[in-house]
Design a protein around this motif. Structure first.
Motif, PDB file in Angstrom:
ATOM      1  N   GLU A   1      -0.417  11.185 -10.805  1.00 57.01           N
ATOM      2  CA  GLU A   1       0.982  11.381 -11.187  1.00 57.01           C
ATOM      3  C   GLU A   1       1.899  11.605  -9.988  1.00 57.01           C
ATOM      4  O   GLU A   1       3.078  11.266 -10.035  1.00 57.01           O
ATOM      5  CB  GLU A   1       1.118  12.573 -12.159  1.00 57.01           C
ATOM      6  N   ARG A   2       1.361  12.198  -8.903  1.00 56.59           N
ATOM      7  CA  ARG A   2       2.191  12.494  -7.740  1.00 56.59           C
ATOM      8  C   ARG A   2       1.613  11.892  -6.462  1.00 56.59           C
ATOM      9  O   ARG A   2       1.847  12.396  -5.360  1.00 56.59           O
ATOM     10  CB  ARG A   2       2.375  14.011  -7.600  1.00 56.59           C
ATOM     11  N   GLU A   3       0.873  10.823  -6.606  1.00 53.38           N
ATOM     12  CA  GLU A   3       0.296  10.103  -5.473  1.00 53.38           C
ATOM     13  C   GLU A   3       0.317   8.609  -5.786  1.00 53.38           C
ATOM     14  O   GLU A   3       0.240   8.207  -6.939  1.00 53.38           O
ATOM     15  CB  GLU A   3      -1.157  10.530  -5.229  1.00 53.38           C
ATOM     16  N   PRO A   4       0.398   7.757  -4.758  1.00 54.34           N
ATOM     17  CA  PRO A   4       0.241   6.322  -4.999  1.00 54.34           C
ATOM     18  C   PRO A   4      -1.159   6.027  -5.538  1.00 54.34           C
ATOM     19  O   PRO A   4      -2.130   6.673  -5.140  1.00 54.34           O
ATOM     20  CB  PRO A   4       0.430   5.713  -3.599  1.00 54.34           C
ATOM     21  N   VAL A   5      -1.241   5.087  -6.466  1.00 51.20           N
ATOM     22  CA  VAL A   5      -2.541   4.707  -7.013  1.00 51.20           C
ATOM     23  C   VAL A   5      -3.365   4.040  -5.911  1.00 51.20           C
ATOM     24  O   VAL A   5      -2.906   3.070  -5.296  1.00 51.20           O
ATOM     25  CB  VAL A   5      -2.375   3.740  -8.204  1.00 51.20           C
ATOM     26  N   PRO A   6      -4.599   4.519  -5.620  1.00 47.33           N
ATOM     27  CA  PRO A   6      -5.423   3.901  -4.575  1.00 47.33           C
ATOM     28  C   PRO A   6      -5.979   2.545  -5.022  1.00 47.33           C
ATOM     29  O   PRO A   6      -6.052   2.259  -6.225  1.00 47.33           O
ATOM     30  CB  PRO A   6      -6.546   4.912  -4.371  1.00 47.33           C
TER      31      PRO A   6
ATOM     32  N   VAL B   1       4.260  -2.473  -7.745  1.00 49.43           N
ATOM     33  CA  VAL B   1       3.119  -2.749  -6.855  1.00 49.43           C
ATOM     34  C   VAL B   1       3.430  -2.419  -5.397  1.00 49.43           C
ATOM     35  O   VAL B   1       2.513  -2.299  -4.570  1.00 49.43           O
ATOM     36  CB  VAL B   1       2.662  -4.222  -6.969  1.00 49.43           C
ATOM     37  N   LYS B   2       4.701  -2.281  -5.060  1.00 46.64           N
ATOM     38  CA  LYS B   2       5.064  -1.897  -3.690  1.00 46.64           C
ATOM     39  C   LYS B   2       5.071  -0.373  -3.516  1.00 46.64           C
ATOM     40  O   LYS B   2       4.724   0.129  -2.449  1.00 46.64           O
ATOM     41  CB  LYS B   2       6.432  -2.480  -3.328  1.00 46.64           C
ATOM     42  N   ARG B   3       5.451   0.340  -4.558  1.00 49.26           N
ATOM     43  CA  ARG B   3       5.525   1.807  -4.463  1.00 49.26           C
ATOM     44  C   ARG B   3       4.284   2.493  -5.053  1.00 49.26           C
ATOM     45  O   ARG B   3       3.859   3.532  -4.550  1.00 49.26           O
ATOM     46  CB  ARG B   3       6.766   2.312  -5.194  1.00 49.26           C
ATOM     47  N   ARG B   4       3.793   1.964  -6.169  1.00 50.66           N
ATOM     48  CA  ARG B   4       2.628   2.499  -6.889  1.00 50.66           C
ATOM     49  C   ARG B   4       2.814   3.969  -7.291  1.00 50.66           C
ATOM     50  O   ARG B   4       1.897   4.787  -7.211  1.00 50.66           O
ATOM     51  CB  ARG B   4       1.342   2.323  -6.076  1.00 50.66           C
ATOM     52  N   LEU B   5       4.039   4.292  -7.711  1.00 50.01           N
ATOM     53  CA  LEU B   5       4.359   5.638  -8.160  1.00 50.01           C
ATOM     54  C   LEU B   5       4.843   5.600  -9.607  1.00 50.01           C
ATOM     55  O   LEU B   5       5.330   4.569 -10.079  1.00 50.01           O
ATOM     56  CB  LEU B   5       5.462   6.245  -7.283  1.00 50.01           C
TER      57      LEU B   5
ATOM     58  N   LEU C   1       7.464   6.401 -12.595  1.00 48.99           N
ATOM     59  CA  LEU C   1       8.927   6.434 -12.638  1.00 48.99           C
ATOM     60  C   LEU C   1       9.450   7.815 -12.251  1.00 48.99           C
ATOM     61  O   LEU C   1      10.402   7.951 -11.485  1.00 48.99           O
ATOM     62  CB  LEU C   1       9.403   6.086 -14.053  1.00 48.99           C
ATOM     63  N   TYR C   2       8.798   8.827 -12.750  1.00 48.60           N
ATOM     64  CA  TYR C   2       9.306  10.185 -12.611  1.00 48.60           C
ATOM     65  C   TYR C   2       9.191  10.693 -11.175  1.00 48.60           C
ATOM     66  O   TYR C   2      10.104  11.364 -10.678  1.00 48.60           O
ATOM     67  CB  TYR C   2       8.564  11.098 -13.601  1.00 48.60           C
ATOM     68  N   TYR C   3       8.101  10.381 -10.513  1.00 50.08           N
ATOM     69  CA  TYR C   3       7.946  10.809  -9.127  1.00 50.08           C
ATOM     70  C   TYR C   3       8.876  10.020  -8.209  1.00 50.08           C
ATOM     71  O   TYR C   3       9.437  10.554  -7.251  1.00 50.08           O
ATOM     72  CB  TYR C   3       6.492  10.660  -8.693  1.00 50.08           C
ATOM     73  N   GLN C   4       9.054   8.717  -8.535  1.00 47.02           N
ATOM     74  CA  GLN C   4       9.986   7.906  -7.744  1.00 47.02           C
ATOM     75  C   GLN C   4      11.415   8.423  -7.882  1.00 47.02           C
ATOM     76  O   GLN C   4      12.161   8.527  -6.902  1.00 47.02           O
ATOM     77  CB  GLN C   4       9.915   6.443  -8.189  1.00 47.02           C
ATOM     78  N   LEU C   5      11.810   8.766  -9.091  1.00 45.18           N
ATOM     79  CA  LEU C   5      13.146   9.318  -9.300  1.00 45.18           C
ATOM     80  C   LEU C   5      13.324  10.654  -8.578  1.00 45.18           C
ATOM     81  O   LEU C   5      14.398  10.941  -8.057  1.00 45.18           O
ATOM     82  CB  LEU C   5      13.410   9.508 -10.797  1.00 45.18           C
TER      83      LEU C   5
END
Length: 473
Positions: A20-25, A89-93, A95-99
């Motif tokens: 939820e608070r990390e990019p998907v590996p 696919v560029k951020r892998r975050l 919506l909520y963490y990106q916001l």
């Protein structure tokens, strides 16, 4: 075991397995097949049994519905592919963490709360839909188009049981949600197809001319409904899922995709669910409208019931009941999952399981009130209109931050918790176009795109001004 793999396992453990608070590996990325099943299942769903009939109550013509849905759904797929999945696919975050990185923690809490609650209401409508099927063997009184409150103890018990089961499935995480959709979606698609074929036979349609003679020019809208034209259908179908694509909610889903091209899999949901299924559902309602019971209601100035369970049962029997129940599950599951992620952004220390159970509980309570399902066309339009402009902030920042000369993820970089530029951009765009819609009686879906564009432009302009002001002060 490699050091990299060990690090990924630690990240997964810290994030409760959902990042939820990390990019998907890379080790957790999924192929396009996983998304194909999910979208086919999510959008060939119980709500389709409501939306199809509701289109018919607006008196829409055959041409306007068929071509409007064809083109409107195409625009939705393009939005998912070139906006949502491209950024995901560029951020892998999520919506909520990106916001949070753009808006700051304090501002995003309000958005997450609104987003999560609206998702819960939408999931509640899907629980309502499934309940109309489960209630058939119990001879339960079905909710009417004008009903808002629960109509009896049987209804309440059925909704509570269904809500509990759906919430538990959603709480198991994305893998379980995806597997459930893959398993159920072929059954649901087959049921919609069967309903459409049976309805055509019941209507006595043997050729396209017969079909056109029955439906061709449409009719006057039913009591309490407005007349839909091609443009109503086009924009409504494009923005029926506005919160998910141009609103960027499905960043939370496509962050697991290996490639941005996985966004094309949404076509399975749009053209199987939001095209074939809507039309098939409209046809089984057309059969019901011709019955003496429905004609008597129309003569009294009332719209005939649109309860999905009885409609599907009348067309294909017990298989229809099963299909409506499963269809409600496959849509409510990912919707509750998304709502849980929204609540987790507010309560980051809470586990995925418990925030999803919280979301499911709210959805179940909402499901007790039939109004969310019976007014689904209006609710979906409002829901997309509220949430979509916030997605413009992410889109415009991602694609135009260099041209505008603004800092990406400004709240994170500047260590601020409240980005006023975001709130002002959303507030002005939402307020202006909602006023236009209400004051001049403009169909809400007509102003969703202008509101989205204005919010994105205002965000860039206001960010340019406020960031410059801060850096030079």
């Amino acid at each position: 075991m490699s050091q990299n793999h060990q690090e990924e396992e630690i990240i997964e453990k810290l994030a409760g397995g959902e990042f939820e608070r990390e990019p998907v590996p890379k080790s957790n990325l999924k192929s396009w097949k996983s998304f194909l099943g999910m979208y086919a299942g999510e959008h060939a769903a119980g709500t389709e049994f409501v939306i199809g009939p509701l289109f018919l109550t607006t008196g829409v013509s055959a041409f306007d519905l068929i071509i409007g849905l064809l083109l409107g759904n195409l625009m939705a797929v393009i939005s998912w592919r070139f906006l949502t999945s491209e950024i995901a696919v560029k951020r892998r975050l999520t919506l909520y963490y990106q916001l949070e990185k753009i808006c700051g923690k304090k501002l995003v809490v309000g958005y997450n709360l609104a987003n999560g609650i609206l998702f819960c209401f939408l999931a509640g409508a899907m629980i309502t839909v499934s309940a109309t099927a489960v209630g058939i063997p119990f001879d339960m009184e079905m909710p009417k188009l004008t009903d808002t409150m629960p109509n009896g103890p049987t209804w309440i018990i059925i909704v509570l049981v269904l809500g509990a089961v759906i919430s538990l499935i959603a709480s198991k995480g994305y893998d379980t949600v995806s597997k459930a959709a893959n398993w159920m979606s072929p059954i649901i698609v087959l049921a919609f197809l069967a309903c459409g074929i049976v309805a055509l036979q019941q209507l006595g349609v043997g050729s396209f001319q017969d079909f056109w003679n029955i439906w061709g020019e449409g009719s006057d809208p039913f009591p309490g409904q407005i007349k839909y034209t091609f443009w109503h259908v086009f924009f409504w179908s494009w923005f029926a899922n506005a919160a998910m694509h141009i609103g960027m909610s499905d960043l939370s889903v496509f962050r697991f995709a290996k490639k941005a091209s996985s966004g094309w899999t949404t076509a399975a949901g749009m053209y199987v669910g939001h095209y074939m299924a809507w039309i098939a559902a409209a046809l089984i309602y057309a059969v019901y409208v011709q019955t003496p019971e429905a004609q008597a209601l129309l003569a009294q100035g009332e719209a005939p019931n649109v309860a999905p369970g009885p409609l599907a049962y009348n067309a294909i029997g017990v298989f229809g009941i099963i299909a409506v129940v499963l269809a409600g599950w496959t849509t409510a599951n990912p919707t509750i999952y998304r709502a849980g992620l929204a609540f987790q952004a507010i309560m980051p220390k809470a586990s995925t399981f418990w925030v999803t159970i919280l979301a499911g509980s709210i959805a179940t309570i909402a499901g007790l009130f039939p109004a969310f399902a019976m007014k689904l066309l209006d609710f979906v339009a409002l829901y997309g209109f509220i949430l979509a402009p916030v997605g413009a902030v992410i889109v415009f920042e991602h694609f135009f931050h260099k041209q505008a000369g603004i800092v990406q993820n400004y709240a994170e970089v500047a260590n601020i918790k409240f980005n006023k530029s975001v709130l002002l951009a959303w507030g002005i765009s939402f307020g202006l176009f909602y006023f236009i819609s209400v004051q001049f009686n403009v169909f809400l879906s007509f102003v969703t795109l202008p509101a989205w564009l204005l919010c994105g432009v205002l965000f860039l302009v206001l960010s340019k001004y406020s960031q410059k002001k801060i850096t030079t002060s």
